[in-house]
Design a protein around this motif. Structure first.
Motif, PDB file in Angstrom:
ATOM      1  N   SER A  73       0.804  -1.223   0.000  1.00 35.98           N
ATOM      2  CA  SER A  73       0.000   0.000   0.000  1.00 35.98           C
ATOM      3  C   SER A  73       0.839   1.276   0.000  1.00 35.98           C
ATOM      4  N   ALA A  74       2.159   1.146  -0.059  1.00 36.83           N
ATOM      5  CA  ALA A  74       3.031   2.318   0.053  1.00 36.83           C
ATOM      6  C   ALA A  74       2.798   3.305  -1.074  1.00 36.83           C
ATOM      7  N   ASP A  75       2.854   4.594  -0.754  1.00 38.34           N
ATOM      8  CA  ASP A  75       2.936   5.649  -1.755  1.00 38.34           C
ATOM      9  C   ASP A  75       4.363   5.596  -2.289  1.00 38.34           C
ATOM     10  N   ILE A  76       4.529   5.204  -3.537  1.00 37.91           N
ATOM     11  CA  ILE A  76       5.868   4.893  -4.046  1.00 37.91           C
ATOM     12  C   ILE A  76       6.775   6.123  -4.052  1.00 37.91           C
ATOM     13  N   GLU A  77       6.255   7.258  -4.425  1.00 30.58           N
ATOM     14  CA  GLU A  77       7.081   8.473  -4.414  1.00 30.58           C
ATOM     15  C   GLU A  77       7.558   8.781  -2.995  1.00 30.58           C
ATOM     16  N   LYS A  78       6.646   8.667  -2.055  1.00 31.95           N
ATOM     17  CA  LYS A  78       7.008   8.887  -0.656  1.00 31.95           C
ATOM     18  C   LYS A  78       8.035   7.850  -0.203  1.00 31.95           C
ATOM     19  N   ALA A  79       7.817   6.605  -0.592  1.00 27.81           N
ATOM     20  CA  ALA A  79       8.699   5.515  -0.179  1.00 27.81           C
ATOM     21  C   ALA A  79      10.118   5.722  -0.686  1.00 27.81           C
ATOM     22  N   VAL A  80      10.242   6.108  -1.954  1.00 26.65           N
ATOM     23  CA  VAL A  80      11.578   6.327  -2.533  1.00 26.65           C
ATOM     24  C   VAL A  80      12.297   7.437  -1.784  1.00 26.65           C
ATOM     25  N   GLY A  81      11.599   8.510  -1.484  1.00 26.94           N
ATOM     26  CA  GLY A  81      12.219   9.606  -0.742  1.00 26.94           C
ATOM     27  C   GLY A  81      12.661   9.199   0.647  1.00 26.94           C
ATOM     28  N   ILE A  82      11.833   8.418   1.314  1.00 35.53           N
ATOM     29  CA  ILE A  82      12.172   7.958   2.659  1.00 35.53           C
ATOM     30  C   ILE A  82      13.413   7.072   2.630  1.00 35.53           C
ATOM     31  N   VAL A  83      13.439   6.099   1.724  1.00 38.40           N
ATOM     32  CA  VAL A  83      14.570   5.178   1.669  1.00 38.40           C
ATOM     33  C   VAL A  83      15.852   5.907   1.272  1.00 38.40           C
ATOM     34  N   GLN A  84      15.749   6.829   0.330  1.00 39.43           N
ATOM     35  CA  GLN A  84      16.942   7.581  -0.084  1.00 39.43           C
ATOM     36  C   GLN A  84      17.548   8.319   1.110  1.00 39.43           C
ATOM     37  N   ASN A  85      16.712   8.938   1.920  1.00 37.96           N
ATOM     38  CA  ASN A  85      17.195   9.643   3.102  1.00 37.96           C
ATOM     39  C   ASN A  85      17.697   8.667   4.156  1.00 37.96           C
ATOM     40  N   ALA A  86      16.944   7.586   4.358  1.00 34.89           N
ATOM     41  CA  ALA A  86      17.288   6.615   5.398  1.00 34.89           C
ATOM     42  C   ALA A  86      18.641   5.965   5.139  1.00 34.89           C
TER      43      ALA A  86
END
Length: 425
Positions: A246-259
């Motif tokens: 169910s992840a918002d993919i754009e949000k997910a990519v940004g989170i992982v890139q920062n993480a």
């Protein structure tokens, strides 16, 4: 043992014993000090850090120069390196800790007994804390400040590579203590590179009340093997971020890139991304593009989507890289994701990215880590970000303290019992 070795060992034993005795005496004085005094010590230490920034940066440059040919990786060098911004952040952390409520003297609970006794549980200092850490010199100021705030004396044994930096930092902490009329021995440095000092601290049952190690598996293993003093362990950060279907993919990519990439060499960095098969074909190429400076090591399902990806080995799932490398695992649904993370997490910090709140809640309840996040970067696993001003480490055990350890977590308690002539029948 030859004569020279015996003399060296005896000398270090004397040094560590003296540090412990002085710390124990200082702890008594610090525990009796007012909150205003302890706060003044912190603000004056912050002023000293800013005033002595040039000296600290020169000392740190010497530390960094000394390891240029040692083969240390870039992440290690980054953790060791100070600059004006980082020193400013150290000083700001001291001011933030000073501004917090006093963790001492809090009434945690009261009990009124049928016989008229009134019992209070009150927060008190632990006593003497030995902080053993590697490479990052700012840990010295964070640990010193949190111990002063919580009324504890601290003996700092930093990494040998940061010894020049640590001397200046401890001197600044002592300036603050002196300005507040508090015992300077409340913050002391084990001023030697000899590793025998670490073992001796771990054996100092008569003077040290708690040992906190902050470093890699080697240090933690040594502490687990040698410690006779109670310990508060800070284990490695083999952290995961799971992208739910169910992840918002754009949000997910940004989170992982920062993480992963904000700072690869800290314990809060994500080391493995777990992706639901339902979104992997869409999410993984976008993630790889965002992480173009990061080597991805994937399982067979991930490499089927991105054939050029490096094949992950079994040991990759249990590795804290502290570098621009991340493993990738594709799973079939929430249950498999939970099973995989539980099997390989170090218990530090794990996260789920999901718009499905029920799935997020199930993941957060099931994962047995000190910090579990929903729709946020694992790099927020930090005492400063939790409002603690700083942290002495991320405790991954389950006794006494867990997660970021601030001043409040460095207290114990005792019972005050008030009577009026009661006698027990």
């Amino acid at each position: 043992m030859n004569t020279e070795t015996l003399e060296r060992t005896t000398d270090i034993q004397s040094v560590v014993a003296d540090l412990g005795a002085r710390a124990k005496a200082a702890a008594q004085g610090l525990a009796m000090a007012s909150g205003e005094q302890r706060n003044l010590a912190l603000t004056k230490a912050a002023e000293a850090l800013r005033a002595n920034m040039d000296d600290l940066l020169r000392a740190n440059a010497g530390d960094v120069d000394a390891i240029k040919d040692s083969g240390k990786d870039a992440a290690f060098v980054d953790r060791l390196t100070l600059n004006a911004e980082r020193v400013g952040g150290m000083a700001d952390a001291l001011d933030a800790i000073a501004a917090q409520d006093d963790p001492l003297g809090r009434t945690l609970a009261t009990f009124d007994r049928p016989n008229g006794l009134k019992i209070e549980r009150v927060s008190v200092p632990i006593g003497v804390i030995a902080m053993i850490y590697e490479s990052r010199p700012n840990v010295g100021s964070d640990a010193g400040a949190l111990c002063i705030k919580s009324g504890n004396a601290v003996i700092l044994r930093g990494g040998s590579e940061s010894l020049q930096s640590s001397r200046v930092i401890v001197d600044c902490m002592k300036q603050g203590l002196r300005a507040a009329g508090l015992p300077e021995d409340a913050v002391q440095l084990v001023d030697t590179r000899d590793r025998e000092a670490v073992k001796l601290l771990l054996h100092s049952t008569e003077t040290v009340d708690l040992v906190i190690p902050r470093g890699g598996r080697g240090l933690v293993s040594l502490v687990q093997k040698e410690a006779r003093v109670p310990t508060l362990l800070h284990l490695d950060g083999n952290n995961h971020t799971y992208l739910h279907a169910s992840a918002d993919i754009e949000k997910a990519v940004g989170i992982v890139q920062n993480a992963k990439m904000r700072r690869t060499g800290i314990c809060g960095a994500t080391e493995c991304v777990v992706i639901d098969a339902a979104i992997a074909e869409t999410a993984l190429p976008l993630l790889a593009q965002a992480l173009h400076d990061c080597e991805l090591r994937g399982d067979a399902a991930a490499r089927k989507i991105l054939p050029d990806m490096t094949a992950a080995r079994d040991e990759d799932w249990d590795t804290e890289y502290l570098s621009n490398i991340m493993s990738v695992r594709v799973v079939d649904g929430l249950d498999e994701a939970i099973g995989f993370v539980q099997a390989h997490s170090s218990g530090h910090t794990d996260a789920i990215v999901a718009e499905d709140k029920d799935a997020a809640r199930q993941f957060m309840n099931a994962i047995d880590s000190a910090v579990v996040m929903h729709n946020a970067s694992t790099q927020f696993s930090d005492g400063g970000e939790f409002g603690m001003g700083a942290e002495i480490g991320i405790a991954t055990g389950k006794m006494h303290a867990r997660g970021p350890v601030g001043a409040e977590q460095l207290t114990s308690f005792k019972y005050f019992v008030h009577g009026d002539g009661q006698k027990r029948p």
